[in-house]
Design an enzyme around this catalytic site. Structure first.
Site, PDB file in Angstrom:
ATOM      1  N   HIS A 204      90.159  59.832  59.130  1.00 48.09           N
ATOM      2  CA  HIS A 204      89.673  60.930  60.208  1.00 48.09           C
ATOM      3  C   HIS A 204      89.702  62.289  59.285  1.00 48.09           C
ATOM      4  O   HIS A 204      89.253  63.276  59.810  1.00 48.09           O
ATOM      5  CB  HIS A 204      90.765  60.928  61.262  1.00 48.09           C
ATOM      6  CG  HIS A 204      91.031  59.632  62.160  1.00 48.09           C
ATOM      7  ND1 HIS A 204      91.389  59.748  63.409  1.00 48.09           N
ATOM      8  CD2 HIS A 204      90.210  58.724  62.039  1.00 48.09           C
ATOM      9  CE1 HIS A 204      91.118  58.834  63.834  1.00 48.09           C
ATOM     10  NE2 HIS A 204      90.514  57.930  63.374  1.00 48.09           N
ATOM     11  N   ASP A 205      89.716  62.063  57.895  1.00 50.61           N
ATOM     12  CA  ASP A 205      89.564  63.312  56.849  1.00 50.61           C
ATOM     13  C   ASP A 205      87.958  63.192  56.406  1.00 50.61           C
ATOM     14  O   ASP A 205      87.607  64.142  55.913  1.00 50.61           O
ATOM     15  CB  ASP A 205      90.409  63.493  55.671  1.00 50.61           C
ATOM     16  CG  ASP A 205      90.539  64.393  55.043  1.00 50.61           C
ATOM     17  OD1 ASP A 205      89.646  65.282  55.568  1.00 50.61           O
ATOM     18  OD2 ASP A 205      91.109  64.366  54.190  1.00 50.61           O
TER      19      ASP A 205
ATOM     20  N   THR B 101      83.651  66.871  57.126  1.00 49.62           N
ATOM     21  CA  THR B 101      83.090  66.909  55.724  1.00 49.62           C
ATOM     22  C   THR B 101      83.382  65.697  54.892  1.00 49.62           C
ATOM     23  O   THR B 101      84.417  65.054  55.657  1.00 49.62           O
ATOM     24  CB  THR B 101      84.020  68.044  55.293  1.00 49.62           C
ATOM     25  OG1 THR B 101      85.600  67.789  55.180  1.00 49.62           O
ATOM     26  CG2 THR B 101      83.946  69.442  55.808  1.00 49.62           C
TER      27      THR B 101
ATOM     28  N   TYR C 295      84.542  65.233  52.054  1.00 53.02           N
ATOM     29  CA  TYR C 295      85.490  65.518  50.997  1.00 53.02           C
ATOM     30  C   TYR C 295      87.083  65.173  51.602  1.00 53.02           C
ATOM     31  O   TYR C 295      86.962  65.492  52.540  1.00 53.02           O
ATOM     32  CB  TYR C 295      85.652  66.930  50.405  1.00 53.02           C
ATOM     33  CG  TYR C 295      84.229  67.444  49.757  1.00 53.02           C
ATOM     34  CD1 TYR C 295      83.853  66.833  48.465  1.00 53.02           C
ATOM     35  CD2 TYR C 295      83.262  68.092  50.486  1.00 53.02           C
ATOM     36  CE1 TYR C 295      82.680  67.313  47.868  1.00 53.02           C
ATOM     37  CE2 TYR C 295      82.124  68.512  49.944  1.00 53.02           C
ATOM     38  CZ  TYR C 295      81.954  67.959  48.748  1.00 53.02           C
ATOM     39  OH  TYR C 295      80.518  68.217  48.157  1.00 53.02           O
TER      40      TYR C 295
ATOM     41  N   ASP D 231      89.700  66.909  52.115  1.00 55.17           N
ATOM     42  CA  ASP D 231      90.209  68.275  52.159  1.00 55.17           C
ATOM     43  C   ASP D 231      91.075  68.563  53.213  1.00 55.17           C
ATOM     44  O   ASP D 231      91.074  69.802  53.603  1.00 55.17           O
ATOM     45  CB  ASP D 231      88.716  69.142  52.074  1.00 55.17           C
ATOM     46  CG  ASP D 231      88.088  68.781  53.520  1.00 55.17           C
ATOM     47  OD1 ASP D 231      88.578  67.761  53.978  1.00 55.17           O
ATOM     48  OD2 ASP D 231      86.892  69.272  53.524  1.00 55.17           O
TER      49      ASP D 231
ATOM     50  N   GLU E 184      94.695  59.401  69.454  1.00 58.29           N
ATOM     51  CA  GLU E 184      94.233  58.108  69.801  1.00 58.29           C
ATOM     52  C   GLU E 184      95.267  57.174  70.005  1.00 58.29           C
ATOM     53  O   GLU E 184      95.414  56.401  70.925  1.00 58.29           O
ATOM     54  CB  GLU E 184      93.289  57.863  68.625  1.00 58.29           C
ATOM     55  CG  GLU E 184      92.710  56.457  68.688  1.00 58.29           C
ATOM     56  CD  GLU E 184      91.767  56.020  67.636  1.00 58.29           C
ATOM     57  OE1 GLU E 184      91.661  54.647  67.468  1.00 58.29           O
ATOM     58  OE2 GLU E 184      91.478  56.658  66.487  1.00 58.29           O
TER      59      GLU E 184
END
Length: 1475
Positions: A824-825, A904, A906, A908, A977
């Site tokens: 999820h990142d 994104t 990345y 991050d 979720e």
């Protein structure tokens, strides 16, 4: 007048009769219906009446409902004469015991409900007489033991629920009589899994193999296997030991009336049971009082009789096996005796032509007569070779092969007849059953010569080459089957090979020849050349090669491999055909020929001409775009109204709410893409109607649809052009140190690489039916490679779904949870904004069609869900990137459809902070100016939860019966979720605020933005470190980490974008690691009172965190419980395939089917193409998959589903690959994941290990990061964890105190400076002067070269003092190279020129008395004003001079910044408010 009295009398008589009738009816009802109960026909309901005993009811009662009363006991005969009773409900009472005869006369009872009582014991005959009972519910009681005979009187019992009791042990055979059983539940008991329970494991395995019954039983003790299914337990794990005999019996002679003892002792674990056999039949001690089994296993026979005579044997038996003693004989000396064998025939081997004797003799009274037959009881043939000896033996001369077989010796007298059997084994010369064939192979390959033979005895296979012994090396191997395998064949291996089959009778030989051809690197036979074609035509690019082995041909376009699709076709010889060429197809094509020797490549350039002519669809552009905007907006508005104006009604609503984008820019971009594609679809329909041709046929070319100028018009009107981002990477002071929220400007050469709301990347070209946007399988009748594609739901039920899971012996459930948090990142696909099709507005789940955006998952005819009336499962396509699917980004050609990554790419921490500025602002606490994230309610622990989301009803308020707690707000909208994921989000939100508070203490001069960005940078680095140092090595293993390689620094040529196959298939392997239960454990690692949470109840349930103990129990359940082992035959648990987002009276979703459907929606090429990409061998038959998918059962299922290996979807194939040792991945999946994670690391300019991103001291501290430390710092009250929370550890010995877990020392982030009051402020007066120095050269090791320092000093000298009056600045010029004098001189000239301009500007401003500040506002001479709370400016002689207030150290530990004040102040009640 006389009539009136008569009428009155009649009326009175009628009234009396009516009252009498009513009284009769009432009396009848009273007799059959108990007081206060509700009775209707044969149903009696007596609920909530505080009854303490069973009431009397009518004999014809069929349903008796006694729930929710206070009945404490059932008296025997309480239901006597209720022979019509079908259903009896006694649940939710206070019954403590079920006595014998409790259900007498209930022979027709089918359903018996006894759950949620206080039952502790059940008598042996409690259920006797319930011959028709089908369902028995005894769960949620206090049962500790079960008598094995309790259920033996229930021949029709199909369902037995015993879960949530206190059962610790089960006697063998407890359920053996339940032949009709279909569902047995024993879970949530305190089962002690020792050797005594192996009988249950065998029973459960039998259920699983037969497929007729489902059963659940898990171990509670011992702790090391806690949570394991009983069905998976093996005797070896429990140290069970087979019995071994320590004392044997002896023969005995007895006379009538004596006592005889047969000794037998045995040892084993568990203690063996002693069983005695007489004449191979088990003795029953119960039926003969003369027989006694003593405690030590000795058999005592009292008052011996003639019937006791015979052969006795002792058998010691336990769950691990059995052992038998030698047979002993009890001879009875007395009157006539039955025959007993003195010598029994034995199996005998004999050579053909020799003689053989089977001895047989017997004793008895009278003396027995010996006769012989063949094994099938047929008489012996009349043959002079066959004779019976005087002692009774069978003698055969000159044995032939036909004499082989079974023979039986009978010993008979007037008392009895006995028999014994033996075999004559005739040994014969070897005969070949498989002969080797001559082979022609290429040098370096492996060759097998198969050879097998039969004979008596079984012949041995021996190989020679040219009559000589084979070379003794590892390359030559003779397998157990007799096959000769030569690995890495060399030229000198050529020659004749002999296979010899040898046994004691003789030998046979057969020869084969091996011809070895030398290896030849690929050589092109035909090559392509540069070509120019017109748009809309088909073109063929020739390429073929020769070599040994035969080379495989692949094509690349602009570095991306081309795959078979509606757009591209590669012929067997290697020619590439491109259908319907558009300008998007222009570029460089490379033909690559590979074999095991090497590879060769050749390239060409394809140019595409676009003639300036009108197209068939041009006249329909205006009307089509108006209609497209109207239909798309109508469908979107209808969906939004349906979703946000009420609670979710179905799993479809939950999924849609869960995936619905919340950022307005994302919504606008997705809407524009849908309008654009819908417009072209409408134009296509108009053209089809006008031309009266089938536009779906291969003869129609999409590039002929609309001319380029009209495509640009459609782009403008649909909004595609308006949603193109313009990137500004000019603020290098910021970009060199910090990330943008949307990922732009990370790669300064390609600012959009890895940014949010951009298209996924591709490893292989997309595969669509029409080459552009139609998914594979959308036409259910279309064949691929001779077979139709299977329905995704059928693949799920056949191959993926499992009710049985195996605990991972190495890793905890946290391994799965970190993977989901990390995912999820990285990626989130934007799905269609509408749940209704654009054509008529009907909801996708109701019409089950494939009209855009619908792409329903059809349910196969024999699926269990068909019974509920469901025809399909809800599914809508992902939104297209503006300009894909129908046009390129230049809006002048047709491009294959691409999908949007909302995040994104990345690593991050975008799941903590958001992927857009809009999202980031919504979760920041901007009011405090302390760089914090917003926080929600504070728990008893003193630590806050995430803030609640605001807005319309959300997916978290789906059930009116549950607590109305809204969703939490986090950086990623999927944070709610499931509860484990929500707990992780809570951890990292707290980690940010913890670090931010610490940094502000160390640097009180920093403003809120500086604290925020520095903290965000540290948190992102922590997540990167945990992922690559602690998590990935367990997923990839040693082999995969070598493929990933060491970090060698930032490479700006690497695109860190997420490729589509990773997001859509590869990284979804984590779904196979999910347990069906979320465990919740207290500080002693015992279940909390609220219990564990089934996965389907953990979705969108933040109220369980708020009301049921917070995040600590969930976190302990993640690192304190074993995860689910990834086994190809046990993939996704049924909580995900059968109960995903389940709600009452609705069809739940199927995650596996959704994954497969999403892969087709995204145009993901089949599994075979990725095998080739990953340098695995091509697989054209299912047998070719045996190295990666070893299970023949799975390969057979794949063949049954797909028909061809070229059709297999990527996701299921990746899941069923066998794991590479030491990893949790198959070979293809390992290739894809190592490729993606290498790109994510190497293509990230701000990667935490990239020199300059952090100082060496800071990097050293960051490498102390561990998830264990994060848990200790940010949980509510977790004090003990493993050092590595991903690895299974035994509590408490494998756990460490949080005090012993290394931590990151944030003191190395403290500023050491003289101008600290403004240094750390983003918007401070001196920001533009000191910004770059403070960002780049804060540390001694980072200082530039001498010449660069001189240039900077010059810039300071001539630039800083003028910048109040000028707008130009030179702080961002790059310094000259040390040895490049020319470049240095040119730069100096430029600086001098700019300084002259500044001087001229300054002179012009000094000529006036007024001053103009940076915002353009004029100020009169000799006036003062406050620029901000800390800065006072003065206009004097046309020059602006500003003074910054210096703040004194605060006198309190936690000063607060007050709006309008410059310096932090101490509030008077600060100390009073502290807890």
């Amino acid at each position: 007048m006389a009539v009136r009295p008569t009428r009155r009398c009649l009326l009175a008589l009628l009234l009396c009769f009516a009252w009498w009738a009513m009284a009769v009816v009432a009396s009848k009802q009273g007799a059959g219906c108990p007081s206060r109960c509700l009775c209707f026909r044969t149903t009696v309901r007596c609920m909530h009446l505080l009854l303490e005993a069973v009431p009397a009811v009518a004999p014809q009662t069929s349903i008796l409902d006694l729930r929710f009363n206070r009945i404490r006991e059932i008296q025997p005969g309480a239901f006597r004469r209720l022979r019509s009773l079908n259903t009896l409900l006694l649940n939710n009472n206070q019954i403590k015991k079920i006595p014998n005869g409790a259900f007498e006369d209930l022979e027709n009872l089918k359903y018996l409900y006894l759950y949620k009582n206080e039952i502790q014991s059940i008598d042996r005959q409690a259920f006797k007489g319930l011959a028709s009972l089908e369902q028995l519910y005894l769960h949620f009681n206090q049962i500790e033991t079960l008598d094995p005979e309790s259920f033996q009187h229930l021949p029709k019992l199909e369902r037995l629920f015993l879960h949530n009791n206190r059962i610790t042990h089960l006697v063998p055979g407890t359920f053996s009589q339940l032949e009709s059983m279909k569902r047995l539940r024993l879970d949530s008991n305190a089962l002690h899994c020792d050797c005594e329970i192996l009988w249950l494991a065998d029973l459960l395995k039998t259920y699983a193999q037969s497929g007729n019954a489902q059963a659940a039983a898990t171990c509670e003790y011992p702790r090391r296997i806690q949570g394991r299914s009983v069905a998976t337990i093996t005797p070896e794990e429990l140290n069970c030991e087979r019995p071994r005999i320590t004392s044997e019996p002896q023969d005995a002679d007895v006379t009538s009336g004596n006592t005889v003892y047969f000794t037998c002792r045995a040892e084993g674990n568990p203690k063996p049971e002693i069983i005695w056999l007489r004449n191979n039949n088990e003795l029953s001690m119960k039926t003969d009082s003369r027989l006694n089994l003593l405690d030590d296993g000795t058999l005592m026979i009292q008052n011996t009789q003639e019937a006791d005579e015979g052969v006795y044997q002792c058998m010691a038996k336990n769950v691990a096996g059995e052992a038998k003693t030698q047979e002993v004989t009890l001879r009875y000396l007395g009157s006539p005796a039955r025959p007993t064998f003195v010598i029994q025939p034995q199996n005998t081997e004999v050579l053909v032509g020799e003689s053989v004797t089977l001895e047989c003799s017997a004793t008895g009274h009278p003396l027995p007569q010996i006769t012989w037959t063949r094994g099938d009881r047929t008489p012996l043939p009349i043959d002079p070779r066959v004779n019976i000896t005087p002692s009774g033996g069978l003698y055969i001369q000159n044995v032939a092969q036909s004499d082989s077989g079974e023979y039986t010796c009978f010993a008979s007298n007037s008392v009895d007849s006995i028999h014994a059997t033996a075999f004559i084994i005739v040994q014969a010369l070897p005969q070949f059953t498989v002969t080797p064939q001559s082979r022609v192979v290429i040098e370096g390959q492996t060759v097998d010569f198969q050879c097998a033979a039969k004979g008596h005895p079984q012949p041995v296979i021996a190989w020679t080459k040219g009559g000589s012994q084979l070379s003794v090396d590892r390359r030559h191997l003779v397998l157990s089957s007799g096959t000769l395998r030569i690995s890495g064949v060399a030229l000198h291996d050529q020659g004749q090979y002999e296979c010899q089959a040898v046994n004691i009778i003789g030998s046979q030989k057969v020869v084969a020849h091996l011809t070895v051809q030398p290896r030849v690197t690929p050589v092109f036979a035909s090559i392509p050349s540069d070509m120019t074609v017109e748009v809309g035509t088909n073109v063929q690019l020739p390429c073929s090669s020769q070599g040994e082995p035969e080379p495989a041909i692949t094509w690349n376009k602009d570095g991306v491999q081309v795959t078979e699709s509606g757009k591209f076709h590669i012929s067997p010889e290697g020619f590439l055909t491109i259908n319907d060429v558009g300008t998007a197809d222009a570029g460089r094509y490379e033909c690559v020929a590979r074999n095991t020797i090497g590879y060769a490549s050749v390239s060409m350039v394809l140019s595409v001409n676009v003639p300036d002519v009108s197209r068939n669809g041009d006249p329909y552009v205006a009307t089509s775009i108006v209609e497209a905007i109207a239909t798309v907006d109508r469908a979107i508005n209808s969906t939004r109204t349906h979703l946000f104006d009420s609670r979710p009604r179905s799993p479809n609503d939950l999924l849609a709410l869960f995936r619905y984008p919340r950022d307005p820019y994302t919504v606008g971009q997705a809407r524009a893409g849908e309008i654009f594609e819908r417009t072209l679809q409408l134009i296509q329909e108009h053209v089809q109607h006008g031309l009266m041709v089938d536009l779906n046929g291969t003869s129609y070319h999409y590039n002929d649809l609309v001319s380029p100028q009209y495509l640009s018009l459609i782009a403008n009107l649909s909004g595609c052009t308006a949603h193109r981002r313009v990137n500004n990477c000019s603020d290098m002071c910021f970009h060199q140190k910090y990330r943008t929220h949307d990922g732009t400007c990370n790669n300064l050469q390609h600012p959009m690489w890895g940014a949010s709301l951009t298209a996924f990347e591709r490893l292989l070209k997309a595969v669509y039916e029409n080459g552009f946007n139609t998914p594979r399988g959308i036409n259910s009748q279309r064949q691929y490679n001779g077979h139709v594609l299977p329905m995704p739901r059928l693949v799920s039920t056949t191959l993926i779904g499992t009710e049985v899971i195996t605990p991972d012996e190495q890793f905890t459930h946290m391994l799965m949870q970190w993977g989901q948090f990390l995912d999820h990142d990285l990626d989130s696909t934007v799905v269609a904004l509408s749940q209704a099709r654009f054509s008529d507005g009907q909801h996708c789940s109701s019409v089950c069609s494939n009209d855009p955006p619908c792409f329903s998952v059809m349910i196969p005819p024999n699926d269990p869900r068909v019974r509920s009336g469901a025809r399909c499962m809800f599914f809508v396509r992902s939104s297209p990137v503006c300009g894909s699917g129908m046009t390129s980004l230049l809006m002048n050609s047709v491009y294959p459809r691409e999908q949007i990554n909302q995040l994104t790419s990345y690593i991050d921490a975008s799941n903590v902070y958001g992927s857009t500025d809009h999202e980031a602002r919504s979760i920041r606490d901007l009011a405090s100016h302390r760089g914090l994230l917003r926080q929600g309610i504070v728990q008893r622990s003193g630590k806050p939860l995430l803030p609640f989301a605001t807005g319309p009803p959300t997916e978290c308020m789906r059930d009116e019966n549950e607590s109305p707690i809204p969703c939490f707000l986090a950086g990623d909208h999927r944070a709610n979720e499931q509860l484990g994921l929500t707990s992780m989000h809570t951890l990292w939100f707290r980690e940010h605020n913890r670090i931010a508070a610490e940094l502000l203490k160390l640097n009180p001069h920093w403003d809120g933005d500086t604290v925020y960005h520095e903290t965000r940078k540290i948190v992102g680095a922590e997540i990167q470190h945990i992922t690559y140092r602690h998590w990935l090595p367990k997923i990839l293993g040693e082999v995969g980490m070598k493929m990933l390689g060491e970090y060698r620094g930032y490479d700006p040529s690497v695109n860190a974008g997420i490729f589509n196959a990773f997001a859509t298939a590869a990284f979804r392997f984590g779904h196979t690691l999910i347990n069906p239960l979320l465990y919740r454990l207290d500080e002693n690692f015992e279940p909390i009172p609220q219990g564990h949470v089934p996965l389907h109840k953990a979705f969108f349930s933040p109220f369980r965190i708020v009301n049921e103990g917070g995040i600590d129990p969930l976190l302990r359940g993640l690192f304190g419980v074993a995860g689910k082992m990834r086994i190809p035959s046990q993939l996704l648990n049924t909580e995900l395939t059968e109960r995903l987002f389940s709600m009452a009276h609705t069809v739940a979703l199927d995650l596996a089917a959704i994954n497969i459907q999403r892969g087709r929606d995204h145009g993901i090429p089949p599994y075979h193409d990725y095998r080739v990409y990953c340098n695995l061998s091509a697989a054209y038959t299912f047998e070719d998959l045996k190295n990666e998918i070893k299970s023949p059962v799975i390969r057979e299922k794949l063949q049954r589903l797909y028909g061809s290996t070229l059709n297999i979807d990527l996701f299921p194939a990746l899941m069923v690959e066998d794991l590479v040792p030491g990893s949790r991945l198959g070979p293809t999946l390992m290739c894809l994941l190592s490729t993606q994670f290498r790109r994510l690391r190497d293509g990230d300019r701000l990667w935490y290990e990239n020199p300059g991103v952090f100082s060496p001291a800071q990097l050293t501290q960051l490498k102390q990061t561990s998830l264990a430390r994060i848990l200790c710092d940010n949980s509510d009250n977790i004090t003990r964890v493993q050092q590595d929370v991903f690895r299974v550890a035994e509590f408490p010995h494998g756990y460490s105190s949080c005090e012993d877990i290394p931590r990151v020392d944030l003191r190395v982030w403290q500023d050491c400076c003289e101008d600290c009051r403004t240094r750390g402020q983003f918007n401070a007066f001196s920001y533009h002067f000191r910004g770059r120095r403070s960002l780049e050269f804060s540390y001694e090791d980072d200082k530039p070269t001498k010449r660069a320092r001189w240039r900077k000093a010059l810039s300071v000298k001539h630039g800083k003092h003028l910048s109040n009056a000028t707008s130009a600045t030179h702080e961002h010029l790059e310094g000259p190279a040390t040895n490049d004098l020319k470049e240095f001189v040119l730069e100096m000239q430029k600086i001098i020129t700019d300084l002259r301009k500044q001087i001229n500007s300054l002179e012009s401003r000094l000529s006036t008395t007024e001053c103009v500040d940076d915002s353009g506002e004029s100020h009169g001479g000799n006036t003062k004003w406050k620029k901000d709370p800390c800065t006072v400016c003065e206009c004097k002689n046309g020059q602006i001079t500003c003074f910054v207030e210096a703040c004194q150290p605060a006198a309190c530990p936690q000063p607060v910044k007050v709006e309008g004040a410059c310096c932090p102040v101490c509030l008077k009640n600060t100390a009073e408010e502290k807890p």
